[in-house]
Scaffold this motif. Structure first.
Motif, PDB file in Angstrom:
ATOM      1  N   THR A  56       1.124  -1.266  -0.220  1.00 61.59           N
ATOM      2  CA  THR A  56      -0.091   0.147  -0.184  1.00 61.59           C
ATOM      3  C   THR A  56       1.138   0.949   0.140  1.00 61.59           C
ATOM      4  OG1 THR A  56      -2.046   0.990   1.479  1.00 61.59           O
ATOM      5  CG2 THR A  56      -0.590   0.434   2.508  1.00 61.59           C
ATOM      6  N   VAL A  57       0.098   2.618  -0.217  1.00 58.48           N
ATOM      7  CA  VAL A  57       1.117   3.598  -0.655  1.00 58.48           C
ATOM      8  C   VAL A  57       0.356   4.822   0.848  1.00 58.48           C
ATOM      9  CG1 VAL A  57       1.578   5.809  -1.333  1.00 58.48           C
ATOM     10  CG2 VAL A  57       2.146   3.400  -3.033  1.00 58.48           C
ATOM     11  N   TRP A  88       4.249  13.881   0.876  1.00 55.46           N
ATOM     12  CA  TRP A  88       2.748  13.322  -0.692  1.00 55.46           C
ATOM     13  C   TRP A  88       3.588  14.594  -1.563  1.00 55.46           C
ATOM     14  CZ3 TRP A  88       0.871  10.225  -2.870  1.00 55.46           C
ATOM     15  CH2 TRP A  88      -0.628   9.524  -3.691  1.00 55.46           C
ATOM     16  N   LYS A 101       1.581   6.959  -6.098  1.00 54.44           N
ATOM     17  CA  LYS A 101       1.487   6.009  -5.950  1.00 54.44           C
ATOM     18  C   LYS A 101       1.987   5.348  -6.954  1.00 54.44           C
ATOM     19  CE  LYS A 101      -3.154   6.712  -5.078  1.00 54.44           C
ATOM     20  NZ  LYS A 101      -4.858   5.998  -5.067  1.00 54.44           N
ATOM     21  N   ASP A 126      -5.205   0.795  -1.592  1.00 51.97           N
ATOM     22  CA  ASP A 126      -5.239   1.916  -0.961  1.00 51.97           C
ATOM     23  C   ASP A 126      -5.625   1.446   0.427  1.00 51.97           C
ATOM     24  OD1 ASP A 126      -5.476   3.479  -2.817  1.00 51.97           O
ATOM     25  OD2 ASP A 126      -7.026   4.263  -2.895  1.00 51.97           O
TER      26      ASP A 126
END
Length: 754
Positions: A56-57, A88, A101, A126
């Protein structure tokens, strides 16, 4: 030959069964377990959970990530979080964006490929708005049941972010026809090829990137990309809220789960995409083994912490009096008696009601020195409510304060509430407070599209404690605890009580929702309740007296005699000073003094003559100087007192007489004075029984007075404050009011059931 003829059709049927199974999409798990050497089954058993890499990110540590990782843990899933602690740069995820991502995943798959892990299966989801609902084994089995599929993407009902691409999809007539990038599973070589298909910037849209690859027929068929149209693995909630049902009270399952009632699937991963995040928060109260009817609130038990007396956190107690509040005196007493060391409390006391200012100032002057620090915000400071609440929040953020405990004057708390909230382990949590007898509470179970109240399916169960635990909700008010370390993060700097068009609490909760800070309400214990200010009229004398119906709990605590309950002690003998005349403690000293104050403030005492326009007949045979309850707006209140508190006493001593509710058309306060009307001539009352409540004290407030029952030559002179005399009305108890020689005597009279 016979044997061969029999075996031939058997083999044909067996091969045909395999062929049909392949054509329909999968070989059954049962078939492959018995035929592990079959070529079509070998691949299915080449992979186990050890061959799956879950990725996941998440660049920020927040409540969504915490919940996601917990759901993985309870299902035995090991997740690697990519981008943790990095900045981010993928844009606002409420708008097209998220290419970062893909780039983070690309780097990870590059490393895996170099390490020779090309036989791995990759599961990517996600994080902030996703929950795992099953083990990797279950997810893997379900994935391998898809025929000729090397990569399986989640699917949804909306073509986003470019609706013009909808016409290019191969089949839009089926359920969930469009790709969603919030979850996919597949073999490493194919996924590696997908993410490296072409360069993508961090601010590009990840879903658009994957969509264009899927819509390329050659790529789709070469890489064997499919969509999970029926939500067998991935359930996206946006657009499917009416299709998905939470099953929380089943007899066959210990833990709640979700079911897609349209596709008849039980999804293994749920994604609160787009505007469905609040629904996911609601589901998250139950899913991933968070709560069950048999186990209770497992998540609560996991998060609970132990408070150590020598290391108690520092709390700013921010008290807000924003509107005229019934029984404010009791509220301030509650602040004072909170079970927490005052040296650990920084007090901020905000009053915005001029009517309460003297009372609040007296409290502050008397007790401010007991706290670590104390600050006042007065009505004369002309500070708005939102500004005052921001002052409290910012003052706590910028100091050594560990928690902000915000309390509005409408909240009535048990003394242990603060300690329980601190020990809960939740960052933002409110105690459940409800207006007694109503469903009005200090939280919303849901919000509508405009951001206002909506009722969740479990709202009533939470309010009435049919289910107990700690519940993720979208709005809290009146009283809550907030951990300040959460509000010192860069992501939460935008949290504010100020927003055009909405009140401060709505602004605060909306800004918390926007930055992903979860709010909770606990109904694990009885923490107290809310008072109702809606009919509180400060233009009246002693307005609390008028709150019997809207705030009965406070009213009875303050105004009912402290010994009233002893009237029903079976071992206690009822006082009878004269034959069939009974004496009962009924109302408190404070009731009596405030009742008198109301009458004197009204001031329109009758003239004591036989002519009385207040009566339908216009004539009073035995007149007194009095004020009727309907003149001061207390008629229905007094009739309620007769019904709730006097009638049980009457039924106890006058056995066999039951009349509910009692009827009384004459309810009035009489005033006796030597220079006005000092006594009352002998008479019968027009009643079945009469009550006479002493509102002040003989030999203190007046001298003389009392009641003489002539038939028995028996007098009651030393009446007791707040006690009532109850005696029959007609026929037997002919009586007179004895002479008051000094001062003023007040009594409350009712002729019951005339």
């Amino acid at each position: 030959m016979v044997h061969k003829r029999r075996s031939f059709p058997f083999k044909c049927c067996w091969l045909l069964a395999i062929f049909i199974a392949l054509r329909q999409g999968t070989l059954s798990q049962e078939f492959c377990e018995k035929n592990t050497q079959d070529e079509n089954c070998k691949e299915q058993f080449l992979y186990s959970k050890d061959d799956v890499k879950v990725l996941t990110v998440a660049t920020d540590e927040n409540h969504g990530l915490e919940r996601f990782l917990r759901s993985a843990k309870v299902n035995g899933i090991d997740v690697e979080v990519l981008g943790r602690g990095t900045k981010w740069t993928g844009g606002d995820m409420n708008l097209p964006g998220g290419g970062q991502k893909i780039n983070l995943l690309k780097e990870k798959l590059k490393d895996l490929s170099k390490s020779g892990a090309n036989d791995k299966i990759i599961l990517f989801t996600d994080s902030y708005d996703v929950l795992f609902l099953a083990s990797i084994d279950d997810i893997l089995k379900k994935f391998q049941s898809f025929p000729e599929t090397r990569v399986l993407f989640a699917a949804e009902q909306f073509c986003w972010p470019d609706t013009k691409l909808a016409s290019q999809y191969p089949n839009t007539e089926i359920a969930n026809p469009y790709l969603n990038s919030g979850g996919f599973i597949g073999y490493l070589p194919e996924i590696h090829e997908i993410v490296n298909y072409k360069p993508v910037s961090d601010k590009d849209d990840d879903q658009l990137y994957y969509t264009k690859i899927y819509l390329d027929k050659k790529l789709r068929e070469t890489l064997k990309i499919k969509l999970d149209h029926n939500s067998a693995i991935f359930q996206n909630l946006n657009g499917a809220l009416s299709d998905v049902q939470l099953k929380s009270n089943t007899t066959t399952e210990t833990w709640p789960y979700i079911e897609n009632v349209v596709t008849k699937q039980r999804p293994l991963i749920v994604h609160g995409n787009g505007p469905s995040k609040l629904t996911l928060n609601h589901f998250g109260n139950y899913l991933a083994k968070a709560w069950s009817a048999t186990e209770g609130c497992a998540l609560c038990n996991e998060k609970r912490i132990e408070l150590k007396e020598d290391k108690l956190p520092t709390v700013m107690m921010a008290v807000f009096i924003e509107q005229a509040t019934p029984f404010l005196e009791e509220f301030l007493d509650q602040v004072l008696t909170t079970d927490y060391p005052k040296e650990k409390i920084h007090l901020l006391l905000r009053n915005n009601v001029e009517y309460h200012e003297t009372e609040v100032d007296d409290f502050f002057q008397a007790h401010a020195k007991d706290y670590a620090t104390a600050k006042r915000i007065k009505p004369s400071d002309f500070i708005s409510e939102s500004e005052a609440r921001n002052i409290a929040k910012d003052r706590c953020i910028n100091s050594a304060c560990d928690y902000l405990f915000s309390i509005d004057s409408l909240s009535r708390l048990e003394a242990n509430t603060l300690r329980h909230l601190l020990s809960s382990g939740y960052d933002v949590i409110a105690p459940l407070l409800v207006r007694p007898g109503l469903a009005w509470s200090n939280f919303w179970g849901a919000v509508n599209s405009a951001g206002f109240y909506a009722r969740s399916s479990d709202y009533m169960d939470i309010v009435y404690q049919n289910i107990k635990g700690v519940w993720n909700v979208p709005f809290i008010t009146n009283c809550y605890l907030a951990k300040m370390s959460v509000f010192r993060l860069p992501a939460t700097k935008s949290v504010t009580y100020t927003r055009d068009g909405i009140d401060p609490d709505m602004a605060f909760c909306a800004s918390l929702r926007e930055v992903g800070v979860y709010m909770h309400v606990s109904n694990e214990l009885d923490f107290g309740h809310l008072v109702n200010p809606e009919t509180y009229d400060i233009s009246r004398t002693n307005p609390d007296m008028y709150q019997l119906f809207d705030n009965k709990m406070e009213w009875t605590t303050r105004y009912l005699h402290e010994d009233y309950h002893l009237n029903f002690d079976e071992e206690r003998k009822h006082l009878m000073p004269c034959p069939d005349v009974y004496w009962f403690p009924l109302m408190s000293k404070r009731f009596c003094s405030e009742w008198i104050e109301i009458m004197e403030a009204f001031g329109q005492w009758s003239d004591g003559s036989n002519n009385d326009k207040r009566l339908e007949s216009g004539y009073e045979a035995v007149p007194t100087r009095d004020i009727h309850m309907n003149q001061v707006g207390l008629e229905k209140h007094w009739l309620h007192i007769l019904k709730e508190f006097v009638r049980p006493l009457q039924e106890m001593v006058f056995t066999g007489y039951y009349h509910n509710p009692p009827v009384s058309v004459m309810n009035f306060v009489v005033r006796y004075r030597p220079d006005e009307q000092p006594s009352l001539r002998p008479h019968h009352d027009s009643s079945t029984y009469t009550i006479n409540l002493a509102l002040n004290t003989p030999n203190v407030d007046f001298e003389g007075g009392g009641c003489r029952f002539i038939r028995y030559n028996c007098s009651v002179r030393d009446t007791k404050l707040g006690w009532l005399l109850m005696h029959p009305g007609r026929l037997t108890h002919y009586h007179e009011g004895l002479l008051v020689t000094k001062g003023t005597r007040y009594i409350m009279i009712s002729f019951v059931d005339p």
